[in-house]
Design a protein around this motif. Structure first.
Motif, mmCIF file in Angstrom:
data_model
loop_
_atom_site.group_PDB
_atom_site.id
_atom_site.type_symbol
_atom_site.label_atom_id
_atom_site.label_comp_id
_atom_site.label_asym_id
_atom_site.label_seq_id
_atom_site.Cartn_x
_atom_site.Cartn_y
_atom_site.Cartn_z
ATOM 1 N N LEU A 66 9.113 0.541 -6.392
ATOM 2 C CA LEU A 66 8.609 1.804 -6.949
ATOM 3 C C LEU A 66 7.113 1.690 -7.141
ATOM 4 O O LEU A 66 6.622 0.657 -7.608
ATOM 5 C CB LEU A 66 9.246 2.072 -8.318
ATOM 6 C CG LEU A 66 10.703 2.516 -8.364
ATOM 7 C CD1 LEU A 66 11.151 2.665 -9.816
ATOM 8 C CD2 LEU A 66 10.874 3.838 -7.612
ATOM 9 N N CYS A 67 6.361 2.720 -6.768
ATOM 10 C CA CYS A 67 4.910 2.648 -6.936
ATOM 11 C C CYS A 67 4.572 2.693 -8.421
ATOM 12 O O CYS A 67 4.991 3.612 -9.132
ATOM 13 C CB CYS A 67 4.231 3.816 -6.221
ATOM 14 S SG CYS A 67 2.449 3.860 -6.525
ATOM 15 N N PRO A 68 3.861 1.703 -8.973
ATOM 16 C CA PRO A 68 3.530 1.695 -10.405
ATOM 17 C C PRO A 68 2.555 2.816 -10.756
ATOM 18 O O PRO A 68 2.370 3.137 -11.922
ATOM 19 C CB PRO A 68 2.885 0.319 -10.617
ATOM 20 C CG PRO A 68 2.376 -0.084 -9.275
ATOM 21 C CD PRO A 68 3.282 0.558 -8.258
ATOM 22 N N HIS A 69 1.947 3.440 -9.771
ATOM 23 C CA HIS A 69 0.937 4.476 -10.033
ATOM 24 C C HIS A 69 1.539 5.878 -9.988
ATOM 25 O O HIS A 69 1.411 6.660 -10.934
ATOM 26 C CB HIS A 69 -0.181 4.345 -9.004
ATOM 27 C CG HIS A 69 -1.377 5.195 -9.315
ATOM 28 N ND1 HIS A 69 -1.737 6.257 -8.542
ATOM 29 C CD2 HIS A 69 -2.276 5.134 -10.337
ATOM 30 C CE1 HIS A 69 -2.816 6.829 -9.051
ATOM 31 N NE2 HIS A 69 -3.164 6.143 -10.146
ATOM 32 N N CYS A 70 2.309 6.197 -8.899
ATOM 33 C CA CYS A 70 2.845 7.551 -8.749
ATOM 34 C C CYS A 70 4.365 7.607 -8.823
ATOM 35 O O CYS A 70 4.968 8.663 -8.655
ATOM 36 C CB CYS A 70 2.370 8.187 -7.444
ATOM 37 S SG CYS A 70 3.167 7.465 -5.981
ATOM 38 N N ASN A 71 4.994 6.419 -9.051
ATOM 39 C CA ASN A 71 6.440 6.334 -9.169
ATOM 40 C C ASN A 71 7.233 6.677 -7.913
ATOM 41 O O ASN A 71 8.445 6.850 -7.971
ATOM 42 C CB ASN A 71 6.945 7.203 -10.327
ATOM 43 C CG ASN A 71 7.128 6.346 -11.565
ATOM 44 O OD1 ASN A 71 7.416 5.149 -11.456
ATOM 45 N ND2 ASN A 71 6.941 6.942 -12.738
ATOM 46 N N HIS A 117 0.865 -1.179 0.000
ATOM 47 C CA HIS A 117 0.000 0.000 0.000
ATOM 48 C C HIS A 117 0.902 1.230 0.000
ATOM 49 O O HIS A 117 1.667 1.449 0.947
ATOM 50 C CB HIS A 117 -0.881 -0.077 1.273
ATOM 51 C CG HIS A 117 -1.628 1.181 1.556
ATOM 52 N ND1 HIS A 117 -1.780 1.664 2.836
ATOM 53 C CD2 HIS A 117 -2.266 2.042 0.739
ATOM 54 C CE1 HIS A 117 -2.486 2.781 2.797
ATOM 55 N NE2 HIS A 117 -2.797 3.027 1.531
ATOM 56 N N CYS A 118 0.889 1.994 -1.100
ATOM 57 C CA CYS A 118 1.740 3.186 -1.222
ATOM 58 C C CYS A 118 1.119 4.336 -0.445
ATOM 59 O O CYS A 118 -0.045 4.707 -0.700
ATOM 60 C CB CYS A 118 1.880 3.558 -2.715
ATOM 61 S SG CYS A 118 2.589 5.197 -2.975
ATOM 62 N N TYR A 119 1.914 4.941 0.503
ATOM 63 C CA TYR A 119 1.381 6.043 1.315
ATOM 64 C C TYR A 119 1.191 7.320 0.499
ATOM 65 O O TYR A 119 0.269 8.091 0.732
ATOM 66 C CB TYR A 119 2.323 6.346 2.492
ATOM 67 C CG TYR A 119 2.153 5.393 3.671
ATOM 68 C CD1 TYR A 119 1.189 4.392 3.658
ATOM 69 C CD2 TYR A 119 2.965 5.538 4.803
ATOM 70 C CE1 TYR A 119 1.053 3.536 4.727
ATOM 71 C CE2 TYR A 119 2.820 4.689 5.885
ATOM 72 C CZ TYR A 119 1.863 3.686 5.837
ATOM 73 O OH TYR A 119 1.726 2.848 6.896
ATOM 74 N N ALA A 120 2.065 7.500 -0.513
ATOM 75 C CA ALA A 120 2.027 8.756 -1.266
ATOM 76 C C ALA A 120 0.722 8.913 -2.044
ATOM 77 O O ALA A 120 0.108 9.973 -2.045
ATOM 78 C CB ALA A 120 3.235 8.830 -2.220
ATOM 79 N N CYS A 121 0.263 7.832 -2.726
ATOM 80 C CA CYS A 121 -0.954 7.964 -3.549
ATOM 81 C C CYS A 121 -2.081 7.029 -3.121
ATOM 82 O O CYS A 121 -3.179 7.109 -3.666
ATOM 83 C CB CYS A 121 -0.633 7.727 -5.031
ATOM 84 S SG CYS A 121 -0.281 5.996 -5.400
ATOM 85 N N GLY A 122 -1.784 6.149 -2.200
ATOM 86 C CA GLY A 122 -2.838 5.253 -1.719
ATOM 87 C C GLY A 122 -3.039 4.011 -2.569
ATOM 88 O O GLY A 122 -3.929 3.201 -2.302
ATOM 89 N N HIS A 123 -2.191 3.827 -3.592
ATOM 90 C CA HIS A 123 -2.338 2.673 -4.483
ATOM 91 C C HIS A 123 -2.037 1.360 -3.744
ATOM 92 O O HIS A 123 -1.115 1.285 -2.945
ATOM 93 C CB HIS A 123 -1.386 2.833 -5.674
ATOM 94 C CG HIS A 123 -1.522 1.745 -6.698
ATOM 95 N ND1 HIS A 123 -2.623 1.630 -7.512
ATOM 96 C CD2 HIS A 123 -0.682 0.719 -7.025
ATOM 97 C CE1 HIS A 123 -2.460 0.580 -8.297
ATOM 98 N NE2 HIS A 123 -1.296 -0.001 -8.016
ATOM 99 N N VAL A 124 -2.856 0.354 -4.018
ATOM 100 C CA VAL A 124 -2.628 -0.977 -3.450
ATOM 101 C C VAL A 124 -2.471 -1.957 -4.597
ATOM 102 O O VAL A 124 -3.279 -1.963 -5.535
ATOM 103 C CB VAL A 124 -3.802 -1.406 -2.544
ATOM 104 C CG1 VAL A 124 -3.592 -2.824 -2.026
ATOM 105 C CG2 VAL A 124 -3.982 -0.441 -1.392
HETATM 106 ZN ZN LIG Z 1 1.907 5.683 -5.221
#
Ligand SMILES: [Zn+2]
Ligand SMILES: [Zn+2]
Ligand SMILES: [Zn+2]
Length: 477
Positions: free
Chosen positions: A250-255, A230-237
Motif C-alpha cells: 500500500l502506498c504510504p502517501h496516497c494509500n 515508485h507509486c504510479y498513482a502519486c509518484g511517491h518513492v
Molecule cells: Zn501513492
C-alpha cells in the motif's frame, strides 16, 4: 668457519678439481638430495657459511627447507661481490621470486657443473669490471642470454612490483627501479612483454590502496543496498518496507493498493541509500585512499604503472662485453628508427611487390663496420665515440626520410631504399664507401664494407628477406 663437507655425505669423495660445486642446505623431507647425486660437491649448512668460507665455488646448489629460506639465501648470495654472478641452482622448483633469482633446478652435481662451464665460457668473453650496480646487472644478463628480468608481486613492497635481480645488484640505499630506468634510457635494456599494470597513488607512488564507496551527497561511508518502489498513482518513492502492510503493498502517501508491477508501480533505479543523509542514488562515489600517505583521490586520478619483462639490447650486450661501447652508437641510433622485425617485414613485402610489378624498384644495403671490435680494444673510448659520431652525422645526410635505416648489431647496419633505381643506388654506394676514407687517419678509420642488391638482381633463390639479408651480411659465404 667449518666446512661440514665431505664427511657429512656418506660415500662422497673429496671434490674433484673440475667440479667446484657448493651444496648449501641440510637434508630434509622433500629434498631431492641423495648423497650419490652430490658426489664431489662441498657441503655447507647455509648461505652465510659458504660466504665466510674462501671456497671458490663455480656453481652453487641450494637445498633450502622452504621458499622463504630459498629467497633469503638467493638474496644473500646474489648480493655477494665474489659469488653473486655465479650460477645458483635450486634442488627443486619454487615460486616466481626464487626462480627469477636462480638459474633453475639441478638434481645433481653434473648438472650444476655443466651450468658452471657454460657460464664460464661467456664470462671469458666479457671479463669486465662489475664494480657498479649497472655493470653487475649487465653482466648478470650477459652471462644468461635467455634470462628475462621479470617483476614479481610483493604486497609488502611499496610499489607492489619489484625486480629482484635488479634489487640484488644495487648498492645499499640504491633503488632497483632507478637502476633499470637508467639502463633503459641509455638504450641498454628494452621491454619485452607487459607483465603487470598497477594503479598507484599520484602523490607518493605507493600501490597499497583502499577503495571505499561513499555517499555522493554527504560523503559518508554508511551506505547500503535497498529496494525502492515508485507509486504510479502519486509518484511517491520509498523503501519496499514502508509499502508493506498486511502482506500487501500500500502506498504510504496516497494509500493506493499496488497490485501489478509495471501497472501500479515499479522499482526505482536507485538501489543505494545513505543512512546518514538518507540520499538515494544508483552509483556510489568510489575513492581510493593511499595507505602510505593517506591521500584520498578519485580512481581516475590514480597513476598507472606498467611493468615489463626486460632484456639486454644489442647495445647492452656490447656494453657488457666490452665495457665501453654503450654510447658509441648513440647518434646512429637516433636515426635508426626501424626495428629489426619491421625492417624484415617491409623488405619481405617489397620483394613480393617487385616480383609482381617489376617497375617497383628498391635497393637494400648492408653496412659492415669490419674493425669495430679492433678499434674498441685499441682506442680510448672518447675517441671511438667521436669516430662514430662523425660517421653518424655524415650517414644522416645521405639518408632520405623515406629510407629505412636499422642498426642490427654493433657491426651491421641496414638501409632499405624504396623507389631507387640501380643507377641511383650506385651513386649512394660510392658516397658511403667514401665515408670511412674521408673521416680520419689510417690507423683510426672505421672500415666500412658495403654489400647491396637492387630489386632487379635479387636471385630467385633468395626466397625472402631473411635469406637475402644473410646473403648480404656474408657476401663471400
Ligand atoms: Zn501513492
Ligand atoms: Zn600516497
Ligand atoms: Zn549521505
Amino acid at each position: 668457519m667449518t666446512i661440514s663437507g665431505v664427511s657429512a655425505l656418506p660415500n662422497a669423495k673429496p671434490p674433484a678439481a673440475r667440479a667446484t660445486v657448493a651444496l648449501v642446505g641440510t637434508s630434509h623431507p622433500g629434498s631431492a638430495i641423495s648423497p650419490a647425486a652430490w658426489q664431489g660437491a662441498l657441503h655447507f649448512q647455509d648461505a652465510e657459511e659458504l660466504l665466510t668460507s674462501d671456497f671458490a665455488a663455480e656453481a652453487i646448489v641450494l637445498a633450502p627447507v622452504d621458499e622463504t629460506q630459498a629467497i633469503e639465501w638467493l638474496h644473500i648470495l646474489r648480493r655477494d661481490a665474489r659469488l653473486g654472478l655465479k650460477p645458483v641452482l635450486l634442488d627443486r622448483p619454487f615460486g616466481a621470486h626464487a626462480m627469477q633469482l636462480s638459474d633453475g633446478v639441478a638434481a645433481d652435481t653434473a648438472t650444476a657443473a655443466r651450468h658452471a662451464s657454460e657460464m664460464a665460457q661467456r664470462a671469458a668473453d666479457a671479463g669486465q669490471p662489475t664494480a657498479t650496480s649497472e655493470e653487475r646487472l649487465l653482466a648478470f644478463l650477459h652471462l644468461r642470454p635467455k634470462h628475462i628480468l621479470t617483476p614479481v608481486i610483493e604486497w609488502r613492497d611499496t610499489r607492489i612490483c619489484h625486480y629482484p635481480v635488479a634489487d640484488t645488484c644495487c648498492a645499499p640505499g640504491e633503488d632497483g627501479f632507478e637502476l633499470i630506468d637508467r639502463l633503459r634510457s641509455r638504450g641498454l635494456l628494452e621491454n619485452t612483454t607487459l607483465i603487470e599494470r598497477i594503479h598507484a597513488c599520484h602523490r607518493c607512488g605507493a600501490g597499497q590502496l583502499l577503495f571505499v564507496e561513499h555517499c555522493p551527497q554527504c560523503g559518508g561511508i554508511d551506505i547500503g543496498e535497498q529496494n525502492f518502489l515508485h507509486c504510479y498513482a502519486c509518484g511517491h518513492v520509498d523503501t519496499q518496507e514502508t509499502f508493506l502492510r498486511h502482506d500487501a503493498l500500500l502506498c504510504p502517501h496516497c494509500n493506493a493498493r499496488l497490485r501489478h508491477i509495471g501497472v501500479d508501480y515499479d522499482r526505482a533505479l536507485e538501489t543505494l541509500s545513505c543512512r546518514t543523509c538518507h540520499a538515494r542514488f544508483t552509483e556510489p562515489e568510489v575513492k581510493a585512499r593511499c595507505l602510505q600517505c593517506r591521500t584520498s583521490m578519485a580512481p581516475d586520478a590514480l597513476s598507472q604503472r606498467r611493468f615489463y619483462g626486460l632484456k639486454l639490447t644489442a647495445a647492452g650486450e656490447l656494453t657488457a662485453r666490452t665495457g665501453q661501447m654503450g654510447d658509441v652508437f648513440k647518434l646512429i641510433d637516433e636515426f635508426s628508427h626501424a626495428r629489426p622485425e619491421y625492417f624484415l617485414q617491409t623488405l619481405d613485402w617489397l620483394i613480393d611487390v617487385s616480383r609482381r610489378h617489376p617497375e617497383v624498384q628498391f635497393g637494400v644495403v648492408c653496412l659492415t663496420f669490419a674493425n669495430v671490435h679492433e678499434l674498441a680494444a685499441r682506442l680510448p673510448r672518447q675517441r671511438l665515440v667521436q669516430l662514430f659520431d662523425a660517421l653518424a652525422q655524415r650517414l644522416r645526410t645521405l639518408i632520405r626520410t623515406t629510407d629505412l635505416f636499422m642498426r642490427e648489431s654493433d657491426s651491421h647496419c641496414w638501409l632499405l631504399l624504396p623507389q631507387t633505381s640501380p643507377a641511383g643506388m650506385e651513386v649512394l654506394l660510392q658516397r658511403i664507401a667514401a665515408l670511412g676514407k674521408t673521416l680520419t687517419s689510417d690507423d683510426q678509420r672505421i672500415e666500412i664494407a658495403v654489400s647491396a642488391r637492387n630489386s632487379g638482381d635479387i636471385p630467385e633463390a633468395a626466397l625472402g628477406a631473411r635469406v637475402l639479408m644473410s646473403m648480404l651480411r656474408d657476401p663471400a659465404g
